[in-house]
Design a protein around this motif. Structure first.
Motif, PDB file in Angstrom:
ATOM      1  N   UNK A  69      59.992 -32.329  65.500  1.00  0.00           N
ATOM      2  CA  UNK A  69      59.581 -33.595  64.915  1.00  0.00           C
ATOM      3  C   UNK A  69      60.524 -34.062  63.800  1.00  0.00           C
ATOM      4  N   UNK A  70      60.782 -33.189  62.843  1.00  0.00           N
ATOM      5  CA  UNK A  70      61.526 -33.669  61.669  1.00  0.00           C
ATOM      6  C   UNK A  70      62.949 -34.072  62.021  1.00  0.00           C
ATOM      7  N   UNK A 258      59.289 -17.889  64.471  1.00  0.00           N
ATOM      8  CA  UNK A 258      58.246 -18.416  65.368  1.00  0.00           C
ATOM      9  C   UNK A 258      56.932 -18.667  64.629  1.00  0.00           C
ATOM     10  N   UNK A 259      56.919 -18.485  63.318  1.00  0.00           N
ATOM     11  CA  UNK A 259      55.666 -18.508  62.558  1.00  0.00           C
ATOM     12  C   UNK A 259      54.796 -19.737  62.833  1.00  0.00           C
ATOM     13  N   UNK A 260      55.401 -20.896  62.972  1.00  0.00           N
ATOM     14  CA  UNK A 260      54.608 -22.134  63.067  1.00  0.00           C
ATOM     15  C   UNK A 260      54.751 -22.808  64.432  1.00  0.00           C
ATOM     16  N   UNK A 261      55.162 -22.033  65.443  1.00  0.00           N
ATOM     17  CA  UNK A 261      55.470 -22.644  66.732  1.00  0.00           C
ATOM     18  C   UNK A 261      54.341 -23.522  67.291  1.00  0.00           C
ATOM     19  N   UNK A 263      51.979 -25.171  65.701  1.00  0.00           N
ATOM     20  CA  UNK A 263      51.891 -26.418  64.943  1.00  0.00           C
ATOM     21  C   UNK A 263      53.088 -27.329  65.225  1.00  0.00           C
ATOM     22  N   UNK A 264      54.267 -26.714  65.399  1.00  0.00           N
ATOM     23  CA  UNK A 264      55.463 -27.526  65.663  1.00  0.00           C
ATOM     24  C   UNK A 264      55.314 -28.303  66.964  1.00  0.00           C
ATOM     25  N   UNK A 266      52.415 -29.328  68.241  1.00  0.00           N
ATOM     26  CA  UNK A 266      51.461 -30.416  67.951  1.00  0.00           C
ATOM     27  C   UNK A 266      52.185 -31.587  67.284  1.00  0.00           C
ATOM     28  N   UNK A 267      52.991 -31.253  66.295  1.00  0.00           N
ATOM     29  CA  UNK A 267      53.751 -32.262  65.553  1.00  0.00           C
ATOM     30  C   UNK A 267      54.612 -33.095  66.488  1.00  0.00           C
TER      31      UNK A 267
END
Ligand SMILES: Cc1cc2nc3c(=O)[nH]c(=O)nc-3n(C[C@H](O)[C@H](O)[C@H](O)COP(=O)(O)OP(=O)(O)OC[C@H]3O[C@@H](n4cnc5c(N)ncnc54)[C@H](O)[C@@H]3O)c2cc1C
Ligand SMILES: Cc1cc2nc3c(=O)[nH]c(=O)nc-3n(C[C@H](O)[C@H](O)[C@H](O)COP(=O)(O)OP(=O)(O)OC[C@H]3O[C@@H](n4cnc5c(N)ncnc54)[C@H](O)[C@@H]3O)c2cc1C
Ligand code: SF4
Ligand code: SF4
Ligand code: FES
Ligand SMILES: [Mg+2]
Lengths: 275, 470
Positions: A69-70, A258-261, A263-264, A266-267
């Protein structure tokens, strides 16, 4: 505030270059240092290495791959638009000195990070051999600049569409078998840095890598960027991002990335729907 | 008179209206709702207006407590706010976060027999009233002196210095590393305890008075102190806080799921991850959460975890209940919200799965032994008492250290052996000419009001320097 004054697309639009007005940072930045950027008030803080700086003009250049996303939002910004925040220069600068024969190994957007370091190593009087890798010829970036920043240049592609058909490590092995190399600098995907370090460790060749863990502040205040180096915990944003390649725990780094995969994903989905 | 006093003692202390625990532990709205004007006046009428007010002795900045309370009792709420501002630049903040029970209220004479006057609630009431009604006048700014001051860090201590010096006629610029101002007040203390709009309004007032703010400026990296002098600044105040997290150096601490309180709270508060995906920054949402430590930071982390949807939240602390350093109100609120306290327990290592994700934590039971240097009985491990707590998220909240980024870049500022800046306790002067320091960077993590008090003394000293000399 932090206006985009120049924008280029590379590698068929998968990689974007932004030249950004940031005079204070441009005055101080050195090869190897990074900035943290935020596109807008709701945005994430994203670390990117400075691929170039122009202290006179007061600009810095970043080159990034669109992966989520970013970076997608960054990539959609046009000349004349402003980043909400750009913070830096952060991290330790590369220690540049005359070592003799140096091999620089770059993969993916790691090539952008490697470019100012390679140029500085050449200017410092080293004999620089560069090995660049990418999936195919269209994804290769900065070939011209890397050619002039090095004495010798090798290109590798996974599909054989340019240069050596195979990995950068194949070429590196050949070089190490033929010559005595004083320093290897490897910047790219974690597996690439891991395998380069395995090869150079066997040969006892000092190796510098640049690590890219998940960051928030970039100033040492969150500890999210923890990496294990030689069995001790370091904060990559202030103790690095460059470390002794032979001492890094790459497997831990890969996992932590991979900690936030979830959520990433979803984003990214949410942002695709809104475009 | 005797009769009047007895009557006052009979009036019970006002109860703060609050969101119900089972409602508020699912939202980020402020927990206490504030007193009504009637409640505030009744509470204010309980104050005995002591000739030698003990409460004032307990306030680190000597707020004229009977003075502001008398104005509330008279219904002059703006007057009360103006009285508060004489000594305290951020009363809306302090009314909410000061550990009143060991400061002003702890010494209030009424507390000897019954309940002390609710000084914190009243302070908050007066400040909120003045802010919400926009009725209080801005202080008058003195004629410009032509001197320039750089304030590094926009926490409570830096904001105080900026406010004091702009009013005295100096030009002030705040340099802040983050993209937002407020320090711990915005990145650490959660919205449900201190609404960010309050901090923003305080900062907006400073800007109205003429303070410049340069966010995104990491002094020591973006610009150095010496360069600020070269740019024409005449004095520099360093209020950069104690922003470095402390970990416990236990095996398994780098498993995904073990976070510093700084990271967990910064993602949630500053980056607004509790509103993900509207805001882009994610934060780990644990099912079974353990928070290590028992200070305000730990309570904030635990209560945040609950609000982010945890099924269970445990605070694990190696000493006993009596030693938990958090404000009484936070401990009380945390327990009401369903947070468990596991006392006399210390973690020894973390467990994870093949993907590097946290699955649990091994703990040792402790018992209290002989008193240590701090006078508190020291916890000693009970041999063979190891047991496992299953958890998927651990927030380490066992203290913070000074961040060496600025001080490394300024070698002529002397530090103590913990890396804190050495500053004259009376003036805030450091060993570098023209440079003052105060707040957590000098004392280690303390309180908002102490950081502000240090800021005020330094501002006086800086003013003397700019008008008289070093
Ligand atoms: C010091 C440093 C320098 C970097 N320099 C460059 C560069 O010059 N060019 C370039 O293309 N990339 C660079 N990166 C990587 C870049 O930061 C990530 O690609 C970017 O953060 C992805 O964000 P996203 O939201 O677009 O993707 P997401 O889908 O959110 O994330 C994709 C992956 O990127 C990583 N990532 C996510 N958030 C962060 C974060 N806040 N910090 C670090 N990594 C994250 C995670 O592994 C994640 O799985 C650098 C990273 C670091 C730490
Ligand atoms: C979660 C939490 C809860 C707390 N709860 C309470 C409470 O209930 N009551 C209470 O009294 N106290 C509480 N405290 C403590 C209190 O917040 C601090 O003591 C106080 O904020 C210290 O103020 P300061 O101005 O010294 O620093 P800080 O508030 O830490 O502000 C320092 C600022 O400087 C900036 N900075 C750092 N380095 C640089 C640099 N190199 N260049 C530019 N800027 C920089 C930081 O980004 C930050 O904005 C709490 C602390 C935390 C973390
Ligand atoms: S500033 Fe804090 S200690 Fe002083 S009177 Fe107000 S709440 Fe009490
Ligand atoms: S000690 Fe208590 S009763 Fe006396 S002035 Fe202070 S607040 Fe009022
Ligand atoms: S990014 Fe927060 S400490 Fe490195
Ligand atoms: Mg992202």
């Amino acid at each position: 505030m932090f206006e985009i004054v120049n924008r280029e697309e590379m590698a068929q639009g998968t990689i974007v270059l932004n030249e950004i007005d940031a005079p204070r940072i441009a005055r101080k930045a050195k090869p190897g240092q990074f900035v943290i950027l935020q596109a807008n008030e709701k945005g994430e803080r994203i670390p990117l290495t400075m691929a170039d700086v122009d202290p006179e003009k007061g600009t810095i250049t970043i080159i990034y791959m669109i992966v989520g996303k970013s970076t997608k939002v960054f990539g959609s910004m046009q000349v004349g638009e402003n980043y909400y925040a750009v913070i830096g220069p952060l991290g330790k600068a590369t220690h540049i000195e005359k070592r003799g024969k140096v091999v620089c190994v770059g993969g993916g957007t790691g090539i952008a990070v490697l470019h100012p370091i390679t140029r500085a190593l050449k200017e410092a009087g080293n004999e620089v051999t560069t090995i660049l890798g990418s999936r195919n010829k269209d994804l290769l970036i900065l070939e011209d600049k890397m050619t002039s920043a090095s004495h010798h240049l090798h290109i590798c592609t996974d599909d054989g569409s340019r240069g050596h058909h195979g990995f950068v490590t194949d070429v590196l092995k050949d070089i190490l078998a033929k010559e005595k190399i004083d320093l290897v600098v490897a910047i790219g995907p974690v597996p690439m840095m891991k395998f380069v370090s395995m090869i150079t460790k066997e040969k006892g060749v000092e190796t510098l890598v640049s690590l890219n863990p998940i960051m928030v502040d970039g100033t040492g205040m969150c500890g999210g960027c923890r990496v294990s180096v030689g069995g001790t915990t370091k904060f990559a944003c202030v103790d690095g991002p460059e470390f002794d390649g032979h001492a890094v725990d790459y497997d831990e780094l890969s996992k932590r990335l991979t900690a936030y995969q979830a959520d990433e994903k979803i984003s990214l989905e949410e942002c695709k729907q809104n475009i | 008179m005797v009769e009047k006093k007895a009557k006052k003692e009979q009036t019970p202390r006002s109860k703060m209206p609050e969101q119900a625990p089972e409602v508020r532990n699912k939202n980020f709205l402020e927990v206490p709702l504030g007193l009504t004007p009637e409640m505030a006046m009744t509470e204010a009428s309980r104050c005995l207006q002591c000739k030698k007010p003990a409460c004032v002795e307990g306030c680190p900045v000597s707020v004229d407590i009977p003075g502001f309370i008398a104005r509330i009792a008279d219904g002059d709420f703006n007057g009360a706010a103006v009285k508060l501002w004489e000594r305290n630049a951020l009363p809306a903040v302090c009314g909410r976060v000061c550990p009143q029970e060991i400061q002003c209220e702890g010494l209030c004479i009424l507390g000897k027999k019954g309940d002390s006057v609710a000084i914190g609630y009243l302070e908050r009431f007066a400040a909120d009233f003045a802010r919400e009604n926009g009725t209080a006048e801005l202080p008058k700014v003195a004629e410009k002196t032509g001197k320039k001051v750089a304030v590094i860090g926009s926490g409570p201590s830096g904001l105080t210095v900026a406010g004091d010096l702009i009013v005295k006629g100096h030009d002030v610029t705040i340099f802040e590393a983050f993209h937002q101002t407020g320090g711990v007040l915005v990145y650490g203390i959660p919205e449900f305890r201190l609404p960010k709009s309050i901090v923003a309004s305080e900062v907006a007032t400073l800007e109205k008075l003429g303070v410049n703010i340069e966010t995104n400026s990491v002094v020591g990296a973006t610009v150095t102190i010496d360069e600020l002098f070269e740019e024409g600044y005449d004095a520099v105040y360093v209020g950069v806080g104690a922003g470095l997290p402390r970990f416990m150096n236990l095996p398994g601490e780098n498993f995904i799921g073990v976070f510093s309180a700084n990271e967990y709270l910064t993602r949630t508060n500053l980056m607004k991850a509790y509103r993900f995906p509207e805001y882009d920054t994610p934060v780990a949402r644990g099912k079974n959460v353990v928070v290590l430590g028992a200070g305000n930071v730990a309570m904030d982390a635990a209560r945040t975890a609950m609000r982010l949807g945890a099924e269970s939240v445990k605070v694990v602390y190696r000493r006993s209940r009596a030693e938990m350093p958090a404000r009484a109100e936070e401990l009380h609120h945390a327990e009401e919200e369903g947070i468990e306290f596991i006392l006399l327990t210390n973690p020894t290592r973390f467990f994870g799965d093949e993907n590097g994700r946290l699955t649990g934590m091994e703990c040792l039971k402790m018992e209290l032994g002989e008193p240590d240097a701090s006078g508190r009985r020291r916890p000693v491990a009970v041999a063979g008492s190891e047991y496992t707590i299953e958890c998927d998220l651990v927030v380490v909240s066992v203290g913070a250290q000074p961040n060496p980024l600025l001080t490394n870049a300024t070698p002529d500022i002397t530090l103590n052996r913990w890396g804190n800046i050495e500053a004259d306790p009376a003036t805030g002067k450091t060993t570098k000419k023209g440079v003052w320091a105060g707040g957590d960077i000098v004392t280690g993590m303390a309180t908002v009001i102490l950081a502000m008090g240090a800021g005020r003394e330094a501002a006086d000293s800086i003013h003397d320097y700019l008008t008289l000399g070093w």
